[in-house]
Design a protein around this motif. Structure first.
Motif, PDB file in Angstrom:
ATOM      1  N   GLY A 157       0.779  -1.680  -0.066  1.00 17.25           N
ATOM      2  CA  GLY A 157       0.148   0.291   0.217  1.00 17.25           C
ATOM      3  C   GLY A 157       0.689   0.860   0.058  1.00 17.25           C
ATOM      4  N   SER A 158       1.970   1.366  -0.300  1.00 21.56           N
ATOM      5  CA  SER A 158       3.189   2.668  -0.535  1.00 21.56           C
ATOM      6  C   SER A 158       1.980   3.193  -1.025  1.00 21.56           C
ATOM      7  CB  SER A 158       3.832   1.879  -1.307  1.00 21.56           C
ATOM      8  OG  SER A 158       4.970   3.009  -1.268  1.00 21.56           O
ATOM      9  N   GLU A 159       2.705   4.670  -0.847  1.00 21.09           N
ATOM     10  CA  GLU A 159       1.850   5.727  -1.021  1.00 21.09           C
ATOM     11  C   GLU A 159       2.950   6.735  -3.018  1.00 21.09           C
ATOM     12  OE1 GLU A 159      -0.535   7.770  -0.184  1.00 21.09           O
ATOM     13  OE2 GLU A 159      -0.800   6.645   1.290  1.00 21.09           O
ATOM     14  N   ALA A 160       3.998   5.552  -2.675  1.00 20.60           N
ATOM     15  CA  ALA A 160       4.884   6.218  -4.304  1.00 20.60           C
ATOM     16  C   ALA A 160       4.069   5.231  -5.668  1.00 20.60           C
ATOM     17  CB  ALA A 160       5.778   4.609  -4.032  1.00 20.60           C
ATOM     18  N   ILE A 161       3.017   4.146  -4.898  1.00 16.82           N
ATOM     19  CA  ILE A 161       1.737   3.831  -6.353  1.00 16.82           C
ATOM     20  C   ILE A 161       0.603   4.369  -6.387  1.00 16.82           C
ATOM     21  CG2 ILE A 161       0.646   1.789  -7.303  1.00 16.82           C
ATOM     22  CD1 ILE A 161       3.411   0.993  -6.267  1.00 16.82           C
ATOM     23  N   ALA A 162       0.267   4.723  -7.182  1.00 15.48           N
ATOM     24  CA  ALA A 162      -0.454   5.691  -8.007  1.00 15.48           C
ATOM     25  C   ALA A 162      -2.087   5.184  -7.622  1.00 15.48           C
ATOM     26  CB  ALA A 162      -0.524   6.039  -9.502  1.00 15.48           C
ATOM     27  N   GLU A 165      -8.938   3.885  -8.615  1.00 13.70           N
ATOM     28  CA  GLU A 165     -10.720   3.627  -7.972  1.00 13.70           C
ATOM     29  C   GLU A 165     -10.819   1.962  -7.983  1.00 13.70           C
ATOM     30  OE1 GLU A 165     -13.814   5.011 -10.306  1.00 13.70           O
ATOM     31  OE2 GLU A 165     -13.483   7.059 -10.216  1.00 13.70           O
ATOM     32  N   GLU A 166      -9.933   1.691  -8.949  1.00  9.12           N
ATOM     33  CA  GLU A 166     -10.540   0.086  -8.706  1.00  9.12           C
ATOM     34  C   GLU A 166      -8.464  -0.202  -8.945  1.00  9.12           C
ATOM     35  OE1 GLU A 166     -10.995  -3.595 -12.113  1.00  9.12           O
ATOM     36  OE2 GLU A 166     -11.484  -2.168 -12.503  1.00  9.12           O
ATOM     37  N   ASN A 167      -8.549  -0.958  -7.930  1.00  9.07           N
ATOM     38  CA  ASN A 167      -6.766  -1.543  -7.652  1.00  9.07           C
ATOM     39  C   ASN A 167      -6.388  -1.950  -9.363  1.00  9.07           C
ATOM     40  OD1 ASN A 167      -3.883  -1.625  -7.248  1.00  9.07           O
ATOM     41  ND2 ASN A 167      -4.675  -2.710  -5.179  1.00  9.07           N
ATOM     42  N   GLU A 173      -4.624 -10.006 -14.941  1.00  6.78           N
ATOM     43  CA  GLU A 173      -6.070 -10.237 -16.676  1.00  6.78           C
ATOM     44  C   GLU A 173      -5.764  -8.210 -16.316  1.00  6.78           C
ATOM     45  OE1 GLU A 173      -9.674 -11.433 -15.224  1.00  6.78           O
ATOM     46  OE2 GLU A 173      -8.584 -13.929 -15.187  1.00  6.78           O
ATOM     47  N   ILE A 174      -5.464  -7.424 -16.236  1.00  3.48           N
ATOM     48  CA  ILE A 174      -5.777  -6.170 -16.365  1.00  3.48           C
ATOM     49  C   ILE A 174      -4.583  -5.838 -16.657  1.00  3.48           C
ATOM     50  CG2 ILE A 174      -6.764  -3.673 -16.375  1.00  3.48           C
ATOM     51  CD1 ILE A 174      -8.678  -5.511 -14.253  1.00  3.48           C
ATOM     52  N   SER A 175      -3.139  -5.306 -15.897  1.00  5.29           N
ATOM     53  CA  SER A 175      -2.626  -4.840 -15.770  1.00  5.29           C
ATOM     54  C   SER A 175      -1.405  -6.294 -16.229  1.00  5.29           C
ATOM     55  CB  SER A 175      -1.721  -5.096 -14.026  1.00  5.29           C
ATOM     56  OG  SER A 175      -1.354  -5.948 -13.549  1.00  5.29           O
TER      57      SER A 175
END
Length: 325
Positions: A157-162, A165-167, A173-175
């Motif tokens: 859950g780092s703040e460095a990751i944008a 709404e959907e992670n 399958e998405i990333s």
């Protein structure tokens, strides 16, 4: 004039890329598309774009649009790019370019078949920071390169990751492959850009926490030309106090230490350390977009980042993502 249609006007297009299309010469945003019609309309109004759509087909087939920027998550990249090429439009496509190397190879064939141009948004290649890094290596300021050591440790859950709404970044399958697949393209592409196509590479991934359907630790090694040896570790389950994002390039006469994501760099040679300061960029993709516009317009015949370029780092990532059980 390059008249852009933006597919997927989400967070990445708010500041990083979107406004830059209207700040580059011979370029303007003609239309935007987002599946949520109200959000597409809101984006168009806030960014002074004349037209908005909620269907990709409508934007791709807009007769006033002659270039498509694909800014969606990776899953639809291939299909959208194929549609755009078939419609006679040049394409600027976000990274990772596709879900996997097979899809990237399909786009390479389609680019040839339809006679259009595709640029991959590995935008760090055009930034002053990385141009300086490449210059230092090319000029052999630290001598012959021996080792490249990369470490990226982030807490869950780092703040460095944008935030979205959907992670989707942890949905393969998405990333295509989790946080490693989202961040490593920036790093590996620059290293390939500087040192050339790898001679050999091998790595693996593990899912230590088993709280998500993707690996949270990846390790990899690469051998580049001139016996340049790379080792990389990506850990997305570290303690907060252990977070680090650093790369060291060690040569026979010194070393360069830098961060891929915070633009700080130091050069140590002959017992002295020099720090390089680079002012923050308002739109981090603007320099790459300018190069892309010139390439599409025929002003410059060199592709700033081709599909073939992106395929190299994609194949390395796929190897490193092999999950060991």
């Amino acid at each position: 004039m390059i008249n852009w249609g933006i597919l997927g006007c989400g967070d990445v297009t708010e500041i990083k890329s979107g406004p830059a299309f209207n700040k580059v010469g011979n370029s303007r945003v003609e239309a935007v598309m987002r599946r949520n019609a109200s959000k597409a309309e809101d984006y168009a109004k806030r960014h002074a774009v004349d037209k908005w759509y909620s269907k990709a087909d409508d934007l791709i087939n807009d007769g006033n649009v002659n270039a498509i920027y694909i800014a969606t998550p990776p899953a639809p990249h291939k299909d959208y790019a194929l549609q755009a090429l078939k419609a006679g439009k040049n394409v600027y496509i976000e990274k990772p370019v596709t879900l996997n190397s097979v899809e990237c190879k399909e786009l390479i064939e389609a680019e040839k078949r339809y006679g259009k141009k595709v640029v991959v948004a590995h935008y760090r290649r055009a930034q002053p920071f990385f141009l300086k890094l490449k210059e230092l290596i090319d000029q052999e300021v630290i001598g012959d390169i021996r080792l490249v050591d990369l470490k990226l440790y982030q807490q869950p859950g780092s703040e460095a990751i944008a935030k979205t709404e959907e992670n989707w970044r942890i949905n393969p399958e998405i990333s295509g492959g989790g946080l490693f697949f989202d961040l490593a393209p920036h790093q590996l592409d620059i290293l390939v850009h500087i040192f050339g196509k790898p001679l050999a590479f091998n790595g693996f991934s593990v899912n230590q926490r088993n709280t998500e359907p993707v690996a949270d630790v990846t390790l990899g090694q690469i051998l580049f030309a001139k016996d340049v040896a790379f080792t990389g570790t990506w850990c997305f389950n570290s303690l907060p106090e252990d977070e680090v994002e650093r790369c060291e390039i060690i040569g026979s006469k010194g070393k360069i230490s830098f961060s891929f994501f915070s633009a700080n760099m130091s050069l140590t040679a002959n017992g002295k350390t020099i720090h390089f300061d680079f002012p923050p960029m308002q739109h981090v993709q603007q320099a790459m977009i300018a190069k892309t516009v010139d390439y599409f317009a025929g002003v410059n015949g060199e592709n700033p980042c081709s599909l073939q370029d992106a395929l190299v780092s994609m194949e390395v990532m796929e190897n490193f993502m092999t999950v060991k059980v």
